[in-house]
Design an enzyme around this catalytic site. Structure first.
Site, mmCIF file in Angstrom:
data_model
loop_
_atom_site.group_PDB
_atom_site.id
_atom_site.type_symbol
_atom_site.label_atom_id
_atom_site.label_comp_id
_atom_site.label_asym_id
_atom_site.label_seq_id
_atom_site.Cartn_x
_atom_site.Cartn_y
_atom_site.Cartn_z
ATOM 1 N N ASN A 23 -38.462 -45.427 19.431
ATOM 2 C CA ASN A 23 -39.829 -45.776 19.534
ATOM 3 C C ASN A 23 -40.807 -44.712 18.660
ATOM 4 O O ASN A 23 -41.920 -44.817 18.647
ATOM 5 C CB ASN A 23 -40.505 -45.866 20.780
ATOM 6 C CG ASN A 23 -40.216 -44.505 21.562
ATOM 7 O OD1 ASN A 23 -39.839 -43.677 21.065
ATOM 8 N ND2 ASN A 23 -41.292 -44.666 22.722
ATOM 9 N N ASP A 98 -26.158 -36.430 35.010
ATOM 10 C CA ASP A 98 -25.828 -34.980 35.337
ATOM 11 C C ASP A 98 -26.653 -34.822 36.668
ATOM 12 O O ASP A 98 -27.714 -35.577 37.064
ATOM 13 C CB ASP A 98 -26.936 -34.265 34.409
ATOM 14 C CG ASP A 98 -26.372 -32.968 33.950
ATOM 15 O OD1 ASP A 98 -26.032 -32.143 34.974
ATOM 16 O OD2 ASP A 98 -26.124 -32.640 32.743
ATOM 17 N N ASP A 201 -24.058 -29.850 37.843
ATOM 18 C CA ASP A 201 -24.450 -28.695 37.125
ATOM 19 C C ASP A 201 -24.666 -27.586 37.819
ATOM 20 O O ASP A 201 -24.980 -27.481 39.171
ATOM 21 C CB ASP A 201 -26.000 -28.990 36.804
ATOM 22 C CG ASP A 201 -26.819 -27.901 35.888
ATOM 23 O OD1 ASP A 201 -26.283 -27.741 34.886
ATOM 24 O OD2 ASP A 201 -27.618 -27.165 36.535
ATOM 25 N N GLU A 258 -19.496 -28.255 36.625
ATOM 26 C CA GLU A 258 -19.596 -27.073 35.675
ATOM 27 C C GLU A 258 -19.374 -25.689 36.382
ATOM 28 O O GLU A 258 -19.988 -25.431 37.385
ATOM 29 C CB GLU A 258 -21.046 -26.999 35.065
ATOM 30 C CG GLU A 258 -21.235 -25.811 34.424
ATOM 31 C CD GLU A 258 -22.666 -25.480 34.086
ATOM 32 O OE1 GLU A 258 -23.119 -24.835 32.919
ATOM 33 O OE2 GLU A 258 -23.609 -25.645 34.912
ATOM 34 N N HIS A 330 -23.881 -28.689 25.218
ATOM 35 C CA HIS A 330 -25.373 -28.550 24.871
ATOM 36 C C HIS A 330 -25.805 -27.164 25.299
ATOM 37 O O HIS A 330 -27.151 -26.692 25.096
ATOM 38 C CB HIS A 330 -26.315 -29.563 26.012
ATOM 39 C CG HIS A 330 -26.294 -29.137 27.340
ATOM 40 N ND1 HIS A 330 -25.061 -29.422 27.979
ATOM 41 C CD2 HIS A 330 -27.089 -28.626 28.034
ATOM 42 C CE1 HIS A 330 -25.207 -28.909 29.151
ATOM 43 N NE2 HIS A 330 -26.575 -28.545 29.441
ATOM 44 N N ASP A 331 -25.009 -26.365 25.505
ATOM 45 C CA ASP A 331 -25.361 -24.639 26.205
ATOM 46 C C ASP A 331 -24.720 -24.010 25.263
ATOM 47 O O ASP A 331 -24.773 -22.641 25.269
ATOM 48 C CB ASP A 331 -25.085 -24.484 27.489
ATOM 49 C CG ASP A 331 -25.411 -25.213 28.643
ATOM 50 O OD1 ASP A 331 -26.836 -25.404 28.368
ATOM 51 O OD2 ASP A 331 -25.031 -25.340 29.581
HETATM 52 C C1 GLC Z 1 -26.503 -25.713 33.303
HETATM 53 C C2 GLC Z 1 -26.757 -26.557 32.414
HETATM 54 C C3 GLC Z 1 -28.014 -25.491 31.410
HETATM 55 C C4 GLC Z 1 -29.069 -25.384 32.493
HETATM 56 C C5 GLC Z 1 -28.564 -24.619 33.730
HETATM 57 C C6 GLC Z 1 -29.541 -24.645 34.748
HETATM 58 O O1 GLC Z 1 -25.647 -24.338 33.011
HETATM 59 O O2 GLC Z 1 -25.562 -26.757 31.512
HETATM 60 O O3 GLC Z 1 -28.199 -26.508 30.129
HETATM 61 O O4 GLC Z 1 -30.020 -24.676 31.753
HETATM 62 O O5 GLC Z 1 -27.590 -25.230 34.351
HETATM 63 O O6 GLC Z 1 -29.822 -26.037 35.208
HETATM 64 CA CA CA Z 2 -38.145 -42.079 22.077
#
Ligand code: GLC
Ligand code: CA
Length: 556
Positions: A23, A98, A201, A258, A330-331
């Protein structure tokens, strides 16, 4: 080992904010994921993990949830989510969300109520302590994003609360059965909707060493790293077992934890048959070269270290369960920028790294953009950093005496923002990600690296990944690729990473982890070359000559 429905699949992580914006507000959305389901199917993906898209003030990009039962309007609506689950299923794709339950957002109703009445039931959802100006804090742990784990409870001058991460992420008190109950209820609510499962997480942090106490300081700030406390806190297993029994196991859901720093003897409990989770990420490669002083002191991994870490993890999980194998998320920085020597970013090298990881025993997890060889982005000023942790680590580097230029360069290599730049769909404006202004600038290299230019081009990184996912599914090879034992081969030969996968049949996987050719001994004749990242194949009795960065999967 019991066989599970998800074992033979390929998984894929989507960072919704940066995947595809439908969008024009510059933010990727769920409709964007729905539109790309055909694409994901074409790639051969069958499990998709979405980083958080619940309501959130986005202090930590959605890892600070203010409502577990709703979708943040920036990402879409609950109807979009339901449609995604439904259409995902039609595409043969399970959607995984997540699960962030070590903490919530300080804007969550629970925390608001705890602030209003710290002695009431919601006060017990958090770790709240009395404290007066000038007094010592209950413990000297350093939060992951810097500074002490304690902050004043909003609206109070004599109470503080605990947060392992950012101050906008108050920790939930798992010791409280009432809290655990509402968490399980929420998980089941999602699973009842048809969700395939969860990525869990930061879960190892839910067990605190109580009562809180100090640890020896490890930096000049007088604080101590969080991990030190975790090593002593016993009993997280009790919570994890309860959660699994109350939720995931009842639905035969997929779950991937994780989990950091697990004890080897706990692995069967975590990912064995009836484990707390289906799988957990293998972070041993990521941890290479890390330094307790901070990101600035992080040493980049070598090929030998990478191989050693991967083989150790394979040995640990053999016969126990499936690790989830990644080169990035993503980390983390982009795998091809982190594990390959600086400047070595040819397609061949990218394919070799991806291929070696993908062919390991376990569940391969691709991160969005990995399949087209996306690289770290460019930072010229600290203002370009968005991620709170990167900003914190930049400060740590300055405090350690680095010049601003050095600090910038040091944290840029590993910044979490590297993986968060928008997906590069095409050479069009904003890499085809959005018609508006992307929330995080696109990587300037999008004109060279993008999906449109790779799709259908047989020698592209993208088509190479499609070969890998197809091999994992093929009638002939799936059994061996999925369940075959990993047996390291010529592990002492430098810059060579080779291993057998031995199951119904035998495969030899080999990657030349350097920019020069090298020969390796071949134990037997090659029946077929199943995958090859170069156009040449040079083998004769007893010897295989690998070109620079060559990667092959051979049927023996
Ligand atoms: C996990 C996530 C990370 C986040 C952290 C706190 O490590 O992958 O992106 O900042 O937890 O939730
Ligand atoms: Ca959007």
């Amino acid at each position: 080992m019991e066989r599970k429905w998800w074992h033979g699949k390929t998984a894929y992580q989507i960072y919704p904010k940066s995947f595809y914006d439908t969008n024009g507000d510059g933010i990727g959305d769920l409709r964007g994921v729905i539109e790309k389901l055909d694409y994901l199917q074409e790639l051969g993906v069958e499990i998709v993990w979405l980083s958080p898209c619940y309501c959130s003030p986005l202090a930590d990009q959605g890892y600070d949830i203010s409502d577990y039962y709703n979708i943040d309007p920036r990402f879409g609506t609950m109807a979009d989510m339901e449609e995604l689950i439904e259409k995902g299923r039609a595409h043969g794709i399970s959607i995984v969300m997540d699960l962030v339950v070590n903490h919530c957002s300080d804007e969550h109703e629970w925390f608001r109520k705890a602030c209003e009445d710290p002695d009431g039931p919601f006060g017990q959802f958090f770790y709240i302590r009395d404290w007066h100006e000038g007094e010592k804090l209950p413990c000297n742990l350093r939060s992951y994003f810097g500074g002490p784990c304690w902050d004043l409870l909003p609206g109070h001058t004599d109470k503080i609360y605990f947060h392992a991460f950012h101050k906008k992420q108050p920790d939930l008190n798992w010791e409280n059965p009432a809290l655990r109950k509402v968490v399980y209820k929420m998980i089941n609510w999602w699973l009842d909707k048809g969700l395939g499962g969860f990525r869990i997480d930061a879960i190892i942090n839910i067990k605190k060493l109580l009562p809180f106490r100090d640890f020896p300081a490890d930096r000049d700030d007088g604080l101590c790293r969080f991990k030190t406390m975790l090593a002593e806190a016993k009993g997280v297993n009790v919570f994890l077992a309860e959660m699994a029994n109350e939720t995931f196991h009842r639905h035969d859901a997929f779950s991937v934890g994780e989990v950091f720093d697990e004890k080897e003897e706990d692995l069967p409990l975590i990912i064995g048959d009836n484990g707390y989770f289906s799988s957990m990420f293998d972070f041993s490669e990521k941890l290479i070269g890390m330094d307790a002083r901070g990101w600035y002191a992080w040493k980049m991994p070598t090929a030998e270290e990478y191989k050693k870490a991967a083989f150790e993890a394979q040995a640990k999980s053999a016969g126990v369960g499936f690790y989830s194998n990644i080169i990035e998320n993503h980390d983390e920085p982009r795998g091809v920028s982190h594990y390959l020597p600086e400047g070595e970013n040819s397609d061949a090298a990218k394919k070799m790294l991806g291929g070696l990881n993908f062919m390991l025993r376990g569940l391969p997890f691709l991160y969005q953009g990995q399949e087209i060889g996306m690289e770290n982005t460019v930072f010229t000023t600290p203002e370009q950093f968005d991620d709170i942790n990167t900003l914190h680590e930049y400060q740590v580097a300055l405090n350690a005496g680095l010049t601003p230029g050095e600090a910038l360069a040091a944290v840029a290599r590993v910044s979490r923002d590297n993986a968060r730049t928008p997906f590069q769909w095409s050479a069009d404006e904003n890499a085809g990600f959005s018609s508006g202004t992307p929330w995080l600038p696109v990587n300037p290299n999008y004109r060279e690296i993008n999906l449109a230019s790779q799709r259908g081009r047989p020698d592209s990184v993208y088509e190479f990944y499609r070969q890998l996912t197809a091999l994992r599914k093929s009638v002939e090879w799936a059994e061996t690729v999925v369940y075959g034992e990993t047996v390291p081969y010529l592990a002492e030969q430098e810059n060579l990473m080779a291993y057998f996968r031995k199951g119904e049949r035998t495969l030899l996987v080999a990657g030349n982890f350097q920019n020069e050719a090298q020969s390796m001994f071949l134990p037997t004749t090659v029946k077929e070359v199943l995958i090859n990242n170069l156009n040449c194949f040079d083998a004769d009795a007893g010897s295989l000559r690998l070109g620079p960065w060559q990667f092959v999967v051979l049927a023996l």
